[in-house]
Design an enzyme around this catalytic site. Sequence first.
Site, PDB file in Angstrom:
ATOM      1  N   LYS A 249      79.516 -24.088  48.751  1.00 18.30           N
ATOM      2  CA  LYS A 249      79.645 -25.434  49.341  1.00 18.30           C
ATOM      3  C   LYS A 249      81.062 -25.965  49.108  1.00 18.30           C
ATOM      4  O   LYS A 249      81.685 -26.508  50.013  1.00 18.30           O
ATOM      5  CB  LYS A 249      78.657 -26.407  48.672  1.00 18.30           C
ATOM      6  CG  LYS A 249      77.205 -26.201  49.004  1.00 18.30           C
ATOM      7  CD  LYS A 249      76.380 -27.326  48.369  1.00 18.30           C
ATOM      8  CE  LYS A 249      74.915 -26.993  48.305  1.00 18.30           C
ATOM      9  NZ  LYS A 249      74.116 -27.976  47.571  1.00 18.30           N
TER      10      LYS A 249
ATOM     11  N   GLU B 140      65.740 -19.201  44.376  1.00 17.73           N
ATOM     12  CA  GLU B 140      66.591 -20.288  43.861  1.00 17.73           C
ATOM     13  C   GLU B 140      66.179 -20.617  42.422  1.00 17.73           C
ATOM     14  O   GLU B 140      67.000 -21.040  41.621  1.00 17.73           O
ATOM     15  CB  GLU B 140      66.486 -21.526  44.756  1.00 17.73           C
ATOM     16  CG  GLU B 140      67.631 -22.503  44.572  1.00 17.73           C
ATOM     17  CD  GLU B 140      67.716 -23.558  45.665  1.00 17.73           C
ATOM     18  OE1 GLU B 140      68.529 -23.426  46.590  1.00 17.73           O
ATOM     19  OE2 GLU B 140      66.959 -24.539  45.595  1.00 17.73           O
TER      20      GLU B 140
ATOM     21  N   LYS C  37      67.210 -35.174  48.885  1.00 15.50           N
ATOM     22  CA  LYS C  37      67.094 -35.662  47.509  1.00 15.50           C
ATOM     23  C   LYS C  37      68.378 -36.388  47.099  1.00 15.50           C
ATOM     24  O   LYS C  37      68.344 -37.463  46.544  1.00 15.50           O
ATOM     25  CB  LYS C  37      66.788 -34.487  46.572  1.00 15.50           C
ATOM     26  CG  LYS C  37      66.683 -34.934  45.136  1.00 15.50           C
ATOM     27  CD  LYS C  37      66.290 -33.841  44.184  1.00 15.50           C
ATOM     28  CE  LYS C  37      66.410 -34.419  42.774  1.00 15.50           C
ATOM     29  NZ  LYS C  37      66.140 -33.441  41.746  1.00 15.50           N
TER      30      LYS C  37
ATOM     31  N   GLU D  61      74.946 -30.725  55.731  1.00 15.95           N
ATOM     32  CA  GLU D  61      74.188 -30.384  56.939  1.00 15.95           C
ATOM     33  C   GLU D  61      73.277 -31.538  57.351  1.00 15.95           C
ATOM     34  O   GLU D  61      73.223 -31.930  58.521  1.00 15.95           O
ATOM     35  CB  GLU D  61      73.312 -29.141  56.687  1.00 15.95           C
ATOM     36  CG  GLU D  61      74.076 -27.857  56.445  1.00 15.95           C
ATOM     37  CD  GLU D  61      74.332 -27.591  54.963  1.00 15.95           C
ATOM     38  OE1 GLU D  61      74.518 -28.567  54.192  1.00 15.95           O
ATOM     39  OE2 GLU D  61      74.370 -26.414  54.582  1.00 15.95           O
TER      40      GLU D  61
ATOM     41  N   GLY E 133      64.302 -30.283  44.216  1.00 14.11           N
ATOM     42  CA  GLY E 133      64.291 -30.175  45.683  1.00 14.11           C
ATOM     43  C   GLY E 133      63.225 -29.224  46.193  1.00 14.11           C
ATOM     44  O   GLY E 133      62.450 -29.557  47.081  1.00 14.11           O
ATOM     45  N   ARG E 134      63.157 -28.023  45.597  1.00 12.62           N
ATOM     46  CA  ARG E 134      62.197 -27.034  46.119  1.00 12.62           C
ATOM     47  C   ARG E 134      60.782 -27.291  45.630  1.00 12.62           C
ATOM     48  O   ARG E 134      59.866 -26.544  45.953  1.00 12.62           O
ATOM     49  CB  ARG E 134      62.663 -25.624  45.771  1.00 12.62           C
ATOM     50  CG  ARG E 134      62.892 -25.357  44.302  1.00 12.62           C
ATOM     51  CD  ARG E 134      63.654 -24.058  44.086  1.00 12.62           C
ATOM     52  NE  ARG E 134      64.121 -23.925  42.712  1.00 12.62           N
ATOM     53  CZ  ARG E 134      65.230 -24.436  42.226  1.00 12.62           C
ATOM     54  NH1 ARG E 134      66.004 -25.181  43.003  1.00 12.62           N
ATOM     55  NH2 ARG E 134      65.582 -24.257  40.971  1.00 12.62           N
TER      56      ARG E 134
ATOM     57  N   HIS F 273      54.077  -2.878  62.402  1.00 12.92           N
ATOM     58  CA  HIS F 273      54.721  -2.103  63.460  1.00 12.92           C
ATOM     59  C   HIS F 273      56.237  -2.168  63.349  1.00 12.92           C
ATOM     60  O   HIS F 273      56.949  -1.848  64.294  1.00 12.92           O
ATOM     61  CB  HIS F 273      54.249  -2.616  64.822  1.00 12.92           C
ATOM     62  CG  HIS F 273      52.761  -2.506  64.965  1.00 12.92           C
ATOM     63  ND1 HIS F 273      52.136  -1.363  65.409  1.00 12.92           N
ATOM     64  CD2 HIS F 273      51.763  -3.377  64.640  1.00 12.92           C
ATOM     65  CE1 HIS F 273      50.821  -1.551  65.397  1.00 12.92           C
ATOM     66  NE2 HIS F 273      50.570  -2.759  64.918  1.00 12.92           N
TER      67      HIS F 273
HETATM   68  O1  LIG Z   1      67.539 -32.508  49.401  1.00 13.34           O
HETATM   69  P1  LIG Z   1      69.003 -32.274  49.344  1.00 13.34           P
HETATM   70  O2  LIG Z   1      69.665 -33.042  48.239  1.00 13.34           O
HETATM   71  O3  LIG Z   1      69.650 -32.584  50.681  1.00 13.34           O
HETATM   72  O4  LIG Z   1      69.248 -30.766  49.019  1.00 13.34           O
HETATM   73  C1  LIG Z   1      68.801 -29.755  49.878  1.00 13.34           C
HETATM   74  C2  LIG Z   1      68.757 -28.422  49.200  1.00 13.34           C
HETATM   75  O5  LIG Z   1      70.041 -28.058  48.738  1.00 13.34           O
HETATM   76  C3  LIG Z   1      69.930 -27.366  47.505  1.00 13.34           C
HETATM   77  O6  LIG Z   1      70.434 -28.185  46.510  1.00 13.34           O
HETATM   78  C4  LIG Z   1      70.662 -26.057  47.523  1.00 13.34           C
HETATM   79  O7  LIG Z   1      71.844 -26.117  48.214  1.00 13.34           O
HETATM   80  C5  LIG Z   1      68.437 -27.130  47.329  1.00 13.34           C
HETATM   81  O8  LIG Z   1      68.074 -26.959  46.017  1.00 13.34           O
HETATM   82  C6  LIG Z   1      67.871 -28.331  47.978  1.00 13.34           C
HETATM   83  O9  LIG Z   1      66.520 -28.178  48.268  1.00 13.34           O
END
Ligand SMILES: O=P(O)(O)OC[C@H]1O[C@](O)(CO)[C@@H](O)[C@@H]1O
Length: 496
Positions: free
Chosen positions: A469, A328, A183, A189, A242-243, A359
């Site tokens: 972060k 979240e 987003k 990452e 994002g979610r 189990h």
């Molecule tokens: O889509 P982006 O901006 O890479 O963010 C990834 C994820 O990181 C977050 O902001 C949390 O660290 C989430 O809410 C989001 O889905």
Amino acid sequence: MQDWSAIEGLGSTKLTELFAKDPDRLAKLTVDVGGLHFDFAKTHLDDAAIDAFTGLAATMELAAKRDALFAGQVVNVTEGRAATHTAERGEGNPDDVAQARAFQSRMRQVIDAIEADAFGPVRHILHVGIGGSALGPDLIFDALGRDEDKYDVAIVSNVDGVAMEEAVKGFDPAATLLVVASKTFTTTETMLNAESAMAWMREGGVEDPYGRVIALTASPDRAVEWGVDETRVLPFAESVGGRYSLWSTLGFPFALALGFQAYEELLEGAAEMDRHFRLSEPAKNAPVLAAFADLYYSQVKGCETRATFAYDERLRLLPSYLQQLEMESNGKSVTAAGEPLGRNSAAITWGGVGTDAQHAVFQLLHQGTRIVPLEFVAVVEAGDTLDPAHHRQLLLNAFAQGAALMAGKANADPARAYAGDRPSSTILLKDLDPRTLGALIAFYEARTFVNAALLGINPFDQFGVELGKEMAKAADQGGQTFDASTNDLLARAGLA
Ligand SMILES: O=P(O)(O)OC[C@H]1O[C@](O)(CO)[C@@H](O)[C@@H]1O
């Protein structure tokens, strides 16, 4: 002002007695919508509890908050924006719906171009993204894409290079489409994984790897700056969280691999659930009833967790998806107005896959001292073609667990006794297809929203993830000291 007194004053009649007392209990506490059957009869909700929660919902202006959400008003008050994920499926403010449709039709054009060979050979889709930019697509692929053999799809989220190395094994760089899903287009990452994927393509002889990249983002300028050609950037609105983004152009790999029609059906299933959520009275509203039960257990009974068990291998990623959605969204200590919450925030979401979990963790669920409200998710139609005994055992076990948890069993030997009265709800899908999966996910979104509304939380921000972060960045840049323990760990790993 929240008033929980009516709820806190509710009696604690046993589940088996609730059934005995009210012959209409099952009819009252079951709801059918969008090919999904919801059974809340094995929760402690009864007429009095539903009335009390309906009163709280009125005080907390649930209906007005819900209308504001669907009208595209600023419901994410801490970030000053709307939350327009429902507009992606056609349920929202007409301007937001029109914008979503425009972005989606652009996505369709790119898909058509790929299908028409404009990108050269594409056999593998390498999707990099994390959090909401991975969990939704991963859930959908795992649920619906198992028989898909036109493309191999790999979704890489973790920054651990092992994940990327594993994902590209067997992929031909010259036949790989790299999908960078972020987003913000700044997430460490994802950007590192995207760079490594580009390096892998270059090493594999692809002269212009940028020509094989699609960006899915609400920050198109950053994607262009990073090197993606504007025509291959598929934007979505900043107001899609994002979610909550899998419905937007973030659904691109799904729409490409399973077809645009499947993507549209996913949206239609979700839209049907949206309409149910908007238009049904609380006592017959699946997400509202589910949230009432959540709050009864987390706020009145002090349950610290809730668990979802998917009795279907295809839905094994559902618990991970729900962890982000619920924790979240509603893991917050202050209200939307910035006041202390003054009570428990959302329960911890966890879960697993049936029958495996029986189990492993069900001992505690049957006999432990902690009560965990459970949710079973199962599908009537089998996903396999083996002996029907497999699916029969799967479903029998799901239903038997709920029955056993509720009924319990006396025994003169305390170690062998089951107290019973342990709550569960069941969601039974008639089949697993894009429509029912869309409806299921939209149900969870709405339930999360109702939990937030009744607690007074803003479910659409996530400031809690920022501090870690920042500290990782500071540690990366060096020159900053931390506490003795952290300094020691950094030194031991050769990072200081
Ligand atoms: O889509 P982006 O901006 O890479 O963010 C990834 C994820 O990181 C977050 O902001 C949390 O660290 C989430 O809410 C989001 O889905």
